[in-house]
Write an enzyme that holds these catalytic residues in place. Sequence first.
Site, PDB file in Angstrom:
ATOM      1  CG  ASP A 170     -11.219  14.180  -6.845  1.00 53.28           C
ATOM      2  OD1 ASP A 170     -10.179  14.338  -7.559  1.00 53.28           O
ATOM      3  OD2 ASP A 170     -12.379  13.734  -7.394  1.00 53.28           O
ATOM      4  CG  ASP A 225     -11.101   9.257 -12.836  1.00 51.28           C
ATOM      5  OD1 ASP A 225     -10.235   9.665 -12.150  1.00 51.28           O
ATOM      6  OD2 ASP A 225     -12.388   9.615 -12.809  1.00 51.28           O
TER       7      ASP A 225
HETATM    8  C1  GLA Z   1     -12.575  12.367  -9.835  1.00 56.38           C
HETATM    9  C2  GLA Z   1     -11.648  11.141  -9.342  1.00 56.38           C
HETATM   10  C3  GLA Z   1     -12.616  10.029  -9.326  1.00 56.38           C
HETATM   11  C4  GLA Z   1     -13.971  10.321  -8.560  1.00 56.38           C
HETATM   12  C5  GLA Z   1     -14.484  11.495  -9.451  1.00 56.38           C
HETATM   13  C6  GLA Z   1     -15.781  11.923  -8.783  1.00 56.38           C
HETATM   14  O1  GLA Z   1     -12.824  12.028 -11.442  1.00 56.38           O
HETATM   15  O2  GLA Z   1     -10.707  11.180  -9.779  1.00 56.38           O
HETATM   16  O3  GLA Z   1     -12.005   8.909  -8.737  1.00 56.38           O
HETATM   17  O4  GLA Z   1     -13.849  10.569  -7.336  1.00 56.38           O
HETATM   18  O5  GLA Z   1     -13.693  12.411  -9.370  1.00 56.38           O
HETATM   19  O6  GLA Z   1     -16.621  12.953  -9.168  1.00 56.38           O
END
Ligand code: GLA
Length: 409
Positions: A170, A225
């Site tokens: 990430d 997301d």
């Molecule tokens: C980010 C990523 C998500 C998930 C969260 C976890 O938002 O884009 O897919 O992995 O972090 O905290």
Amino acid sequence: MRKHLLNAICSLALLTAGMPVVGQEVLDPDPNTLAPSKDPKRQANGLAQTPPMGWNSWNKFACRVNEKVVRDTADVIASNGMKEAGYEYVVIDDCWHGSRDANGFITEDRTRFPSGLKTLGDYIHSKGLKFGIYSDAGTKTCGGRPGSQGHEFQDALQYGRWGVDYLKYDWCSTGTRNAEEAYAVMADALKASGRPIVFSMCEWGNSMPWLWASKIGNLWRTTGDITDKWQGKYNYSWGVASIVDMNEPHWPYAGPGHWNDPDMLEVGNGGMTEVEYRSHFSLWAMMAAPLIAGNDLAKMNRSTRDILLNRDVIAVDQDPLGKQGHRVSKQGDLEVWSKPMVDGGRTLLLWNRGATPARISAEWTAMGLPGRLQMQARDLWTKKNLGQFSGRYDAEVAPHGVVMVRLKS
Ligand code: GLA
């Protein structure tokens, strides 16, 4: 070469203008031309020759993930037909972490994972599945756990000891880090771990990874997301149709070993209708997206199972040619998509984004096929052979629905 250069210039010009590439047949982009890396000697790791398939804890469980959830999930995948259908990686997303030990090695949270991640990885492997984990290129993960910045080689070594086969990486708390460099460091660390580890990059498309990451990662997120809604933007997340619009223009950059990732599936999480979930799954298959289920597999109903287990649709996603399908025509809410297949045929998707039923017509020529070619058509959701067609195929499509048809000459 000139063709590649021209393609690159055309695609880039269109991308910059924020326009999707419409009505253009699949060209033949060469990732070496389109995606130069700062290190010309870099070798891809050779993994993920088709888009990765599996399950990830985040969409349903977020930071509530624990050992029981992961074991139950592995049990279900190994026993309900999902493993045979290709679902392979069981990925623990954020919040598995404990603190670093005195030597700087990362440990697991023993309250949530009492047996430890080595034992859990062994369990997943004993089911014939693979083990995935999550970290972050910054000082902290998005959930506030320790990130890998400054500990990359040490973390990769630890993952190797635990038997990890897949890392999602990430981009929170990265400050002024350069994305290409940060992801290249972890790619090198994973290679040095001694295990083949699929590398899933998650910097949300911020620094256009499709332009530089084809030899660094096996997949890269192209968007923020996903959320369990049909369309629109909600704080930092987007509904399915909006995610599709962001991912689609990058189709020339996907191929075996390096895929665009429009985020994990929401099928079965309860926020959309059955028709919408079927469209979501079909669009992901058309886009050669990773098929990473994000629901509670131990509690899914019949309709969710039938969607996730549609082998014909999965075969479209996993087609070894590895071309990402894309939109070839659009009239208001009515879209036609095409994905070239290894046998020279196409998968055709008629997508009605609107609120009323509509007839959608797809022309062979828009898909780069000779207008008079006779094609056999099979509907991948009704499982019916539809017969022979020449020049075009058209069908009535439900609101928010799709008709997905495999065309073979
Ligand atoms: C980010 C990523 C998500 C998930 C969260 C976890 O938002 O884009 O897919 O992995 O972090 O905290």
